[in-house]
Design a protein around this motif. Structure first.
Motif, mmCIF file in Angstrom:
data_model
loop_
_atom_site.group_PDB
_atom_site.id
_atom_site.type_symbol
_atom_site.label_atom_id
_atom_site.label_comp_id
_atom_site.label_asym_id
_atom_site.label_seq_id
_atom_site.Cartn_x
_atom_site.Cartn_y
_atom_site.Cartn_z
ATOM 1 N N THR A 68 0.840 -1.209 0.000
ATOM 2 C CA THR A 68 0.000 0.000 0.000
ATOM 3 C C THR A 68 0.866 1.246 0.000
ATOM 4 N N ARG A 69 1.937 1.233 0.789
ATOM 5 C CA ARG A 69 2.838 2.393 0.851
ATOM 6 C C ARG A 69 3.553 2.604 -0.477
ATOM 7 N N THR A 128 2.596 1.535 -3.404
ATOM 8 C CA THR A 128 1.619 1.908 -4.423
ATOM 9 C C THR A 128 1.364 3.407 -4.392
ATOM 10 N N HIS A 129 1.220 3.955 -3.199
ATOM 11 C CA HIS A 129 1.023 5.410 -3.071
ATOM 12 C C HIS A 129 2.217 6.177 -3.623
ATOM 13 N N GLN A 130 3.426 5.702 -3.327
ATOM 14 C CA GLN A 130 4.625 6.364 -3.843
ATOM 15 C C GLN A 130 4.720 6.263 -5.362
ATOM 16 N N ARG A 138 2.256 6.130 -7.474
ATOM 17 C CA ARG A 138 1.289 7.053 -8.074
ATOM 18 C C ARG A 138 1.835 8.475 -8.110
#
Length: 415
Positions: A314-315, A317-319, A321
């Motif tokens: 999740t972390r 994936t955010h980075q 994006r």
């Protein structure tokens, strides 16, 4: 090369035979047809093959032909995860072959991860694979036969072309629009031919970056039901567009096989993917996995599941994006005024070349400067690809390096 008619006249053969000759030459990668310009001999300089020897790694400035996003801290995190695995009491389970499709506990973790993608599915309908490419190969081996027709976008992911060629499956090109696959063209194809399946990338199409709207997804599902064909949904890059409509699987779960992986939001070298399969096809898919590789190696599965459970995916994936949008912003600025098409959250863009510039020539010119790119013929299903390049934006380490590389490409094109 001479025109088809000239070749037929000069060699005393039928026009249909001359056309077939050019088709076979193009499929062998020896010639390339360019609309309005003719057929040209491809320059054979080591850019094709199973293991292309393009440019020595030390001489590369940037590889914009392949997306390999990585964060600086991932190597250290891998070391920590490997130490944790070595210290666990059940390490012997990593030496034992897991069931084809993965253990139920691992599939349950992936099923929970899929909730963020808009898919609510029981763990038994999730099958683990050695990456998305392995997943696609498994789907076609299980659900199609040599000679079957698969509908695809006229510009599509090269991996599906390779699988179809190896398995003797025919790919039928469907016109692509800014909204995604043309559903009118798809329905026409389904009326005229027996289409076994539709391969589609509704969220962040590779290479064009389109995102299909919710209404069109419902229409595609209706077409598939009307002609009793199944859907193969490739969601490799879908994580970059979290605001996209619900996946096709959520619209037509009874006939959609959802294929994805962690290659772009984790690492390309850790081959971990998954299928979400309709219950009716699950047994066939499991048997096909058992006949090939059984799925994912236990060590890779353990690493991936640990990252999913810890929230690291999740972390990252955010980075990813944030990083993709930053790189796309740079590309849009550098290529301003050119025919450059891209989704603002994608890790790639589509650059149409000005009139008179051949893609293979531009590919070689850039390679001489240590810059690798992909030409349109890698993605084209039709015999005459457009003069265009697919530019990957995650193959360079820093934004500053990326900007310099894109400026170099820009200088090679007319103002």
């Amino acid at each position: 090369m001479p025109t088809h008619r000239e070749l037929a006249r000069d060699h005393g053969i039928a026009l249909a035979t001359a056309t077939r000759v050019y088709t076979e030459l193009a499929e062998a990668g020896l010639v390339v047809g360019e609309p309005g310009r003719g057929t040209f001999v491809r320059e054979q300089f080591g850019y094709d093959g199973v293991e292309p020897q393009r440019v020595a790694h030390g001489n590369r400035v940037a590889d914009l032909a392949f997306n390999q996003p990585l964060d600086p801290g991932q190597a250290d995190d891998l070391r920590d995860r490997l130490r944790e695995l070595a210290a666990t009491g059940d390490i012997e389970t990593l030496l034992v072959q897991h069931p084809p499709g993965g253990r139920s506990t691992d599939r349950a973790v992936v099923a929970t991860h899929l909730l963020d993608a808009g898919i609510d599915v029981a763990p038994e309908n999730v099958l683990l694979t050695g990456g998305a490419q392995h997943g696609l190969d498994t789907v076609l081996r299980a659900l199609a036969r040599p000679g079957d027709v698969i509908a695809v976008d006229e510009l599509t992911y090269p991996g599906i072309k390779l699988i179809a060629d190896v398995q003797g499956i025919e790919l039928a090109a469907v016109r692509h629009t800014d909204r995604g696959m043309s559903l009118g063209s798809l329905e026409k194809l389904c009326r005229e031919r027996s289409v076994k399946a539709v391969y589609t990338m509704p969220t962040l199409h590779n290479p064009l970056g389109s995102v299909m709207g919710a209404d069109d997804r419902s229409r595609m599902a209706a077409v598939a039901r009307r002609y009793d064909t199944f859907l193969i949904e490739d969601a490799t890059y879908a994580f970059l567009a979290p605001d996209a409509p619900a996946p096709l699987y959520a619209v037509a779960p009874e006939r959609t096989v959802y294929v994805a992986s962690l290659s772009k939001n984790l690492a390309t070298g850790l081959r971990f993917g998954f299928l979400v399969a309709p219950t009716a096809h699950r047994h066939r898919l499991v048997r096909t996995l058992k006949a090939s590789s059984w799925g994912t190696p236990p060590i890779i599965a353990a690493l991936a599941v640990a990252w999913l459970r810890s929230g690291a995916i999740t972390r990252w994936t955010h980075q990813r994006r944030i990083d993709a949008r930053s790189r796309q912003h740079v590309a849009a600025r550098v290529f301003s005024g050119l025919d450059y098409r891209a989704h603002p959250a994608a890790y790639f863009g589509w650059l149409r070349l000005p009139s008179g510039i051949r893609a293979v020539q531009m590919e070689r010119t850039l390679a001489a400067q240590g810059i690798l790119v992909s030409t349109a013929d890698e993605f084209s299903v039709r015999p005459h690809p457009p003069a265009a390049l697919r530019i990957s934006l995650s193959g360079t380490p820093t934004l500053a390096t990326l900007e310099r590389v894109l400026e170099t490409i820009r200088t090679e094109l007319p103002p």
